[in-house]
Design a protein around this motif. Sequence first.
Motif, PDB file in Angstrom:
ATOM      1  N   TYR A  52       0.772  -1.347  -0.036  1.00 19.11           N
ATOM      2  CA  TYR A  52      -0.055   0.062   0.038  1.00 19.11           C
ATOM      3  C   TYR A  52       0.894   1.035   0.077  1.00 19.11           C
ATOM      4  CZ  TYR A  52      -3.835  -3.135   1.398  1.00 19.11           C
ATOM      5  OH  TYR A  52      -4.884  -3.944   1.502  1.00 19.11           O
ATOM      6  N   SER A  54       0.486   5.381   0.173  1.00 20.27           N
ATOM      7  CA  SER A  54      -0.116   6.451  -0.015  1.00 20.27           C
ATOM      8  C   SER A  54       0.339   7.688  -0.354  1.00 20.27           C
ATOM      9  CB  SER A  54      -0.921   6.753   1.650  1.00 20.27           C
ATOM     10  OG  SER A  54       0.132   6.814   2.545  1.00 20.27           O
ATOM     11  N   VAL A  79      -3.222   4.412  -2.219  1.00 21.41           N
ATOM     12  CA  VAL A  79      -4.104   5.298  -1.232  1.00 21.41           C
ATOM     13  C   VAL A  79      -4.047   6.430  -1.504  1.00 21.41           C
ATOM     14  CG1 VAL A  79      -5.058   5.244   1.056  1.00 21.41           C
ATOM     15  CG2 VAL A  79      -3.706   3.041   0.175  1.00 21.41           C
ATOM     16  N   ASN A  85      -8.891  15.459   0.733  1.00 24.52           N
ATOM     17  CA  ASN A  85      -9.088  14.920   2.013  1.00 24.52           C
ATOM     18  C   ASN A  85      -8.217  15.073   2.997  1.00 24.52           C
ATOM     19  OD1 ASN A  85      -6.820  13.250   1.091  1.00 24.52           O
ATOM     20  ND2 ASN A  85      -7.832  11.557   0.332  1.00 24.52           N
ATOM     21  N   ARG A  89      -8.154  14.368   7.215  1.00 27.50           N
ATOM     22  CA  ARG A  89      -7.530  13.063   7.751  1.00 27.50           C
ATOM     23  C   ARG A  89      -6.368  14.128   8.702  1.00 27.50           C
ATOM     24  NH1 ARG A  89     -10.968  11.450   5.039  1.00 27.50           N
ATOM     25  NH2 ARG A  89     -11.785  11.554   7.245  1.00 27.50           N
ATOM     26  N   PHE A 113      -2.849   7.170   6.520  1.00 29.25           N
ATOM     27  CA  PHE A 113      -3.985   6.746   5.282  1.00 29.25           C
ATOM     28  C   PHE A 113      -3.800   5.221   5.313  1.00 29.25           C
ATOM     29  CE2 PHE A 113      -4.297  10.991   4.328  1.00 29.25           C
ATOM     30  CZ  PHE A 113      -5.346  11.228   3.458  1.00 29.25           C
ATOM     31  N   VAL A 114      -2.701   4.766   5.403  1.00 31.58           N
ATOM     32  CA  VAL A 114      -2.432   3.097   5.074  1.00 31.58           C
ATOM     33  C   VAL A 114      -3.150   2.398   6.370  1.00 31.58           C
ATOM     34  CG1 VAL A 114      -0.943   1.305   5.284  1.00 31.58           C
ATOM     35  CG2 VAL A 114      -0.317   3.257   3.728  1.00 31.58           C
ATOM     36  N   ARG A 116      -5.695   3.488   7.794  1.00 38.70           N
ATOM     37  CA  ARG A 116      -6.926   3.719   7.850  1.00 38.70           C
ATOM     38  C   ARG A 116      -7.829   3.070   6.836  1.00 38.70           C
ATOM     39  NH1 ARG A 116     -10.881   7.314   6.421  1.00 38.70           N
ATOM     40  NH2 ARG A 116     -11.878   8.482   7.975  1.00 38.70           N
ATOM     41  N   THR A 117      -6.929   2.437   5.884  1.00 33.90           N
ATOM     42  CA  THR A 117      -7.540   1.883   4.764  1.00 33.90           C
ATOM     43  C   THR A 117      -7.379   0.474   4.621  1.00 33.90           C
ATOM     44  OG1 THR A 117      -6.741   3.729   3.382  1.00 33.90           O
ATOM     45  CG2 THR A 117      -7.324   1.928   2.105  1.00 33.90           C
ATOM     46  N   VAL A 118      -6.264  -0.188   5.224  1.00 37.62           N
ATOM     47  CA  VAL A 118      -5.982  -1.668   4.687  1.00 37.62           C
ATOM     48  C   VAL A 118      -7.041  -2.545   5.601  1.00 37.62           C
ATOM     49  CG1 VAL A 118      -3.643  -1.226   4.409  1.00 37.62           C
ATOM     50  CG2 VAL A 118      -4.425  -2.023   6.641  1.00 37.62           C
ATOM     51  N   HIS A 119      -7.279  -3.772   5.307  1.00 37.75           N
ATOM     52  CA  HIS A 119      -8.123  -4.751   5.974  1.00 37.75           C
ATOM     53  C   HIS A 119      -7.136  -5.628   6.891  1.00 37.75           C
ATOM     54  CE1 HIS A 119      -7.128  -7.985   3.211  1.00 37.75           C
ATOM     55  NE2 HIS A 119      -7.402  -7.136   2.307  1.00 37.75           N
TER      56      HIS A 119
END
Length: 253
Positions: A52, A54, A79, A85, A89, A113-114, A116-119
């Motif tokens: 990922y 960002s 990302v 945004n 953030r 950002f990472v 906040r985004t990854v599962h």
Amino acid sequence: MSVNSENLEHAIVSAIRNGVEDQDVAVAFSGGLDSGLVAAIAKDYARSVTLYTSGKEKSYDVVMAQEMSERLGLPWLHVPITEDNIEARLREMISITQTSSPLTLSFELPLFFVCRTVHEKYVLSGQGADELFAGYSKYIDMTDDELDRARKSDMGKLITSTIPHETKVADKFGKKVLYPYMDPLVTMQVNAMDLKDLKPKDADSRKLLLKQVARNMGFPFIAEKRKKAAQYGSGTMDLVREVAADKGMTYHE
């Protein structure tokens, strides 16, 4: 291969394997040496590895990371950090961490950002490599004593300021950031070395030991990668300046 680099290679591999084995792992990926080597090693032990990056569209990190992901044969996701945004953030990160330093906030935005985004629960980081392996440009031409003091000071800031900030972010989003270069297995190997093996004579000899490990492991294309500081490579510093200017404010305000 020297004994130093061979022992260091074993330590880095062990630190990564112990953290990622049989897990689905995200890598906070800039496309540079530090995160590139971490990703390449994790690929051999994790159940899955996703990269990922960002940053601003077409920023240095985004372009380099996409290229590196193809060389590594790993899935990659961008990302985006945009004018639309970034302010929200930043406010969110400040509320979570209470961090007020503009430089720290710019530097830490990509990881925020990472997370906040990854599962994936586990996020691999290349943090600590610059301090440990003498990667900062300011280290060039320092005396042994100056380099020793500077590295210890910078490592202290990392441990007392940067990592607590990142831990608060990770906790907020239910993630755990893994720092293989900060693992005792690795730091013990490096701290036992002669300082002359670490001391950079010029820009190309920074992190020479880590580059040697990458070459020894069959990743010369990782060793050759040049890296910009996160706030510049990701374009976040420029975006913060642009948003501030739109509001009639300075960057530090």
